[in-house]
Structure formats: structure tokens, C-alpha cells
Design a protein around this motif. Structure first.
Motif, mmCIF file in Angstrom:
data_model
loop_
_atom_site.group_PDB
_atom_site.id
_atom_site.type_symbol
_atom_site.label_atom_id
_atom_site.label_comp_id
_atom_site.label_asym_id
_atom_site.label_seq_id
_atom_site.Cartn_x
_atom_site.Cartn_y
_atom_site.Cartn_z
ATOM 1 N N VAL A 214 0.882 -1.176 0.000
ATOM 2 C CA VAL A 214 0.000 0.000 0.000
ATOM 3 C C VAL A 214 0.916 1.220 0.000
ATOM 4 O O VAL A 214 1.535 1.548 1.011
ATOM 5 N N TYR A 215 1.021 1.876 -1.143
ATOM 6 C CA TYR A 215 2.030 2.929 -1.319
ATOM 7 C C TYR A 215 1.358 4.231 -1.712
ATOM 8 O O TYR A 215 0.614 4.294 -2.706
ATOM 9 N N LEU A 216 1.589 5.277 -0.931
ATOM 10 C CA LEU A 216 1.050 6.596 -1.258
ATOM 11 C C LEU A 216 2.003 7.311 -2.204
ATOM 12 O O LEU A 216 3.143 7.623 -1.842
ATOM 13 N N HIS A 217 1.532 7.564 -3.420
ATOM 14 C CA HIS A 217 2.306 8.333 -4.397
ATOM 15 C C HIS A 217 1.956 9.798 -4.177
ATOM 16 O O HIS A 217 0.941 10.297 -4.684
ATOM 17 N N GLU A 218 2.779 10.477 -3.417
ATOM 18 C CA GLU A 218 2.441 11.830 -2.965
ATOM 19 C C GLU A 218 2.232 12.829 -4.096
ATOM 20 O O GLU A 218 1.341 13.691 -4.001
ATOM 21 N N PRO A 219 3.023 12.782 -5.196
ATOM 22 C CA PRO A 219 2.786 13.787 -6.246
ATOM 23 C C PRO A 219 1.373 13.757 -6.822
ATOM 24 O O PRO A 219 0.830 14.798 -7.191
ATOM 25 N N SER A 220 0.781 12.575 -6.919
ATOM 26 C CA SER A 220 -0.566 12.478 -7.491
ATOM 27 C C SER A 220 -1.655 12.358 -6.438
ATOM 28 O O SER A 220 -2.832 12.593 -6.724
ATOM 29 N N GLY A 221 -1.275 11.958 -5.225
ATOM 30 C CA GLY A 221 -2.259 11.725 -4.180
ATOM 31 C C GLY A 221 -2.893 10.350 -4.236
ATOM 32 O O GLY A 221 -3.765 10.035 -3.415
ATOM 33 N N PHE A 222 -2.476 9.505 -5.168
ATOM 34 C CA PHE A 222 -3.047 8.169 -5.304
ATOM 35 C C PHE A 222 -2.352 7.181 -4.375
ATOM 36 O O PHE A 222 -1.124 7.202 -4.229
ATOM 37 N N THR A 223 -3.135 6.307 -3.777
ATOM 38 C CA THR A 223 -2.604 5.166 -3.055
ATOM 39 C C THR A 223 -2.557 3.987 -4.021
ATOM 40 O O THR A 223 -3.580 3.625 -4.614
ATOM 41 N N ILE A 224 -1.383 3.400 -4.175
ATOM 42 C CA ILE A 224 -1.167 2.355 -5.168
ATOM 43 C C ILE A 224 -1.213 0.997 -4.473
ATOM 44 O O ILE A 224 -0.487 0.754 -3.501
ATOM 45 N N VAL A 225 -2.075 0.113 -4.965
ATOM 46 C CA VAL A 225 -2.279 -1.207 -4.378
ATOM 47 C C VAL A 225 -1.867 -2.251 -5.405
ATOM 48 O O VAL A 225 -2.310 -2.199 -6.557
#
Length: 386
Positions: free
Chosen positions: A29-40
Motif C-alpha cells: 500500500v504505497y502513497l504516491h504523494e505527487p498524485s495523491g493516489f494510493t497504489i495497491v
């Protein structure tokens, strides 16, 4: 320094699977801060998300940055029960008889294109083979006339190639509006003059009392056009690439064409063109020790889940004899791809004459141009020689 996921990194664009493994193992569960998306990225989590629409909703759009013209009007941007109502209507247009009726025209297109490029022994697979076949099939399915079909093809060609970043919109500003304008003119044409196409079918269903607005007809037909081009078109090139990169499997298929359906299914797992879709959380949840707030946007990575060794044995191996494997090449849950039978039938119809004609082909990967968007994996340009 800690790990930082960069979806625009050239190495990731060329081969995302080592990065996906790192994410699955260390940052599921990774928060991609530049886009605000949490990547699963793990298979078990993707399964849960796709089957729990009450917690992981599609109602704000299923592309990372969706168009207001589509949101709430298409199968991919609605949740049950409205999604199920729409699906019951739309799926009746994708009957086996309708799919079968397309095949002779596709066969003629393949024969003509092989005649046109055969003497050259080299061409751009995307521009000279893939797009003409696909645009012809989708245009006939939608009933687009010559000018409308050409314009729709021009607009579709630049999808996910807009220079808006790996996690941005699927098209440049104004493109989606023009797509809807082209489809809107077709809708009005078919309102007056019916034919054997999906627009006519949906208008007849609407007139018979189906709960279907004009905006929903346009939204779902835009999905057929745009998703067909983005998904099937890039998948076609991925299949050609997979068979080139695994020549023993290609020779196995050439020796036994009855394995074609299995090859199509394995390729859509091994290197799916639909790498990710979006959802949003309707409430706060905890996943692998990470708290994801309500109303968070998720990028659900099908491409990673399809290579998860926790569920799939030896997932990085391309094996057309693998047998049935649970994967997300065509999605899962309520939003499983409505066009999957059409895609499979199209690939079967195209590849049956094409593969033996190409024989021991070669690809110029060094000179290829790849899609650089998290949602889609495939090629814009791919030189093939045979």
C-alpha cells in the motif's frame, strides 16, 4: 534514502514488473504523494477491492483522471445497483451472434493488409496492421460512417499520449468533448435511420422502456470506442511482443493452432494492456498496517496482481500451457470486462491467418515507442520484420 516510486521512470515504462514486485513485497500500500493516489499491488488486495464496491467505489470515475462527460453514465463509472441495470441493457448488444457477424469483415481486413504489406517484409505493426484492423472493427460495431470513423480513429490514436504525465488524464483537453460530439452525431443519425449496430440496438432498447438516457448511451459507446482502442489495440501489440520474446512458445503455437485461445489468455495475464484502474474509498480502512482515509483515490494495479507469486506459480514465465489461472486481464467482480468475449474472438480471427504469415518475425524493440501511462501498457510504434 527510502524507496520512491516514479511511474515516469524510463526503466519502469519499459518493464514495470520488477518494480511491481518490489512494491508487492515491501510497499503493498504505497502513497504516491505527487498524485495523491494510493497504489495497491497485491493479488489478494486487488481481488478484495474489485469485489467490494461499497467500500471501493467507481462512482468518481475508473480512469485516474476521468471526464465529467463519462462519470456516472458508464458501466465503469457507476456502482450497483445502477451499474447492474445498465449492464443488463448494454450486454444484450454483445451477443455471440453479433460478435460472429463481425468476423468475416475482420478476416477480409487482415487479408487485405497482409497483401498490402506482404511484399515490404517490414512495417510499423501499430500503424499498418493493428490500428486499421481495430478501427475497422470498432467502427462497424458502432455503425460509424466513413468520415465519423476516420475522425474517431484520429481522436483515439492519441489516447494516453497526451503529455499530461503517467498518472494524468487519458487525453488532451477538448479531445473527449470532440469524441462525444462525433458519437452524438451518430446517435442522431441512428435515431432517424436504424441499422445493425450498437447505437441502433440501444435506441431500440430505450424506446422499449429500458432505463437508459441519451447521455448514458453516449457514455457507454465512448467506452466501446476508447477502451476498445486502448485495451484491445495495445493488447494486440503485447501479444505479438510476448510471442516474439518467447520464441519457443511461438513455435509451439505455430505447430498447434488449437492453442491460440490459451495463448491469448496467458498473454493477457503476463502483459496486460489494462495495467491499472481507479477507485475511491467510501470510508477509512486499514490495509497491511496502513490507514487509508475515506474518500482516498486508489490506483488498483492489475498488471502487478497478475504477476503475484503469492497466488500464481512462476508468474514471470510466459507459458501457453499454464492452464486456467485467476488473473485480472479482463478485470473481476461487478466490473469484469463486458467486451472480453469480443476481444477473444477478435484476437482469434486476426491471429489465425496473421501468425503463420509472419512466421519467424523480428521486432525492433530498441526503436519502439511505448505508452508511458500507469493505466495502459503497449506500444505506439513497433517495427516488425518477417
Amino acid at each position: 534514502m527510502g524507496f520512491r516510486f516514479d511511474p515516469e521512470d524510463r526503466g519502469f515504462v519499459d518493464d514495470p514488473y520488477p518494480t511491481y514486485k518490489l512494491l508487492r513485497d515491501a510497499h503493498p500500500v504505497y502513497l504516491h504523494e505527487p498524485s495523491g493516489f494510493t497504489i495497491v499491488t497485491r493479488n489478494e488486495d486487488v481481488t478484495r477491492i474489485l469485489n467490494d464496491f461499497e467500500t471501493f467505489s467507481s462512482s468518481r470515475g475508473n480512469t485516474l483522471v476521468d471526464s465529467p462527460l463519462r462519470v456516472g453514465k458508464t458501466l465503469g463509472t457507476t456502482d450497483p445497483p445502477r451499474h447492474d441495470e445498465l449492464r443488463r441493457v448494454v450486454m444484450k448488444g454483445f451477443t455471440p451472434a453479433r460478435i460472429q457477424s463481425m468476423q468475416p469483415a475482420i478476416e477480409r481486413d487482415v487479408e487485405r493488409l497482409l497483401h498490402d504489406v506482404g511484399g515490404r517484409r517490414e512495417c510499423d505493426f501499430m500503424a499498418d496492421i493493428s490500428r486499421p484492423i481495430l478501427y475497422g472493427a470498432l467502427g462497424r460495431m458502432l455503425g460509424l460512417d466513413g468520415d465519423a470513423a476516420r475522425r474517431a480513429a484520429e481522436l483515439s490514436r492519441d489516447l494516453f499520449h497526451a503529455g499530461t504525465g503517467a498518472m494524468g488524464p487519458v487525453s488532451k483537453p477538448g479531445v473527449m468533448e470532440e469524441v462525444f460530439a462525433v458519437l452524438g452525431r451518430q446517435l442522431e443519425r441512428r435515431r432517424k435511420d436504424r441499422s445493425d449496430d450498437l447505437f441502433s440496438f440501444l435506441l431500440e432498447a430505450q424506446e422499449a422502456g429500458a432505463p437508459l438516457s441519451d447521455a448514458e448511451i453516449l457514455g457507454n459507446m465512448s467506452t466501446v470506442l476508447l477502451a476498445g482502442n486502448a485495451s484491445i489495440g495495445h493488447y494486440f501489440s503485447n501479444l505479438i511482443h510476448a510471442l516474439w520474446k518467447n520464441p519457443d512458445e511461438r513455435r509451439k503455437l505455430l505447430a498447434d493452432p488449437t492453442k491460440l485461445d490459451a495463448a491469448v489468455n496467458e498473454a493477457v495475464r503476463w502483459d496486460t494492456s489494462t495495467q491499472a484502474f481507479a477507485r475511491h474509498t467510501t470510508k477509512e480502512i486499514a490495509l497491511h498496517g496502513v490507514t487509508i482515509p475515506g474518500n482516498s483515490r486508489l490506483a488498483v494495479c492489475y498488471g502487478s496482481a497478475n504477476r503475484d507469486e503469492r497466488v500464481i506459480a512462476d508468474p514471470d514465465r510466459f507459458d501457453i500451457d499454464r492452464g486456467k489461472t485467476r488473473h485480472f486481464g479482463f478485470g473481476s467482480g461487478p466490473h469484469i470486462c463486458l467486451g472480453a468475449p469480443t476481444a477473444r474472438a477478435m484476437m482469434r480471427t486476426i491471429m489465425t491467418p496473421l501468425l503463420p504469415a509472419l512466421g519467424e518475425y523480428e521486432l525492433d524493440i530498441a526503436g519502439a515507442e511505448r505508452v508511458a501511462h500507469l493505466m495502459v501498457r503497449g506500444f505506439y510504434k513497433l517495427t516488425i520484420r518477417w
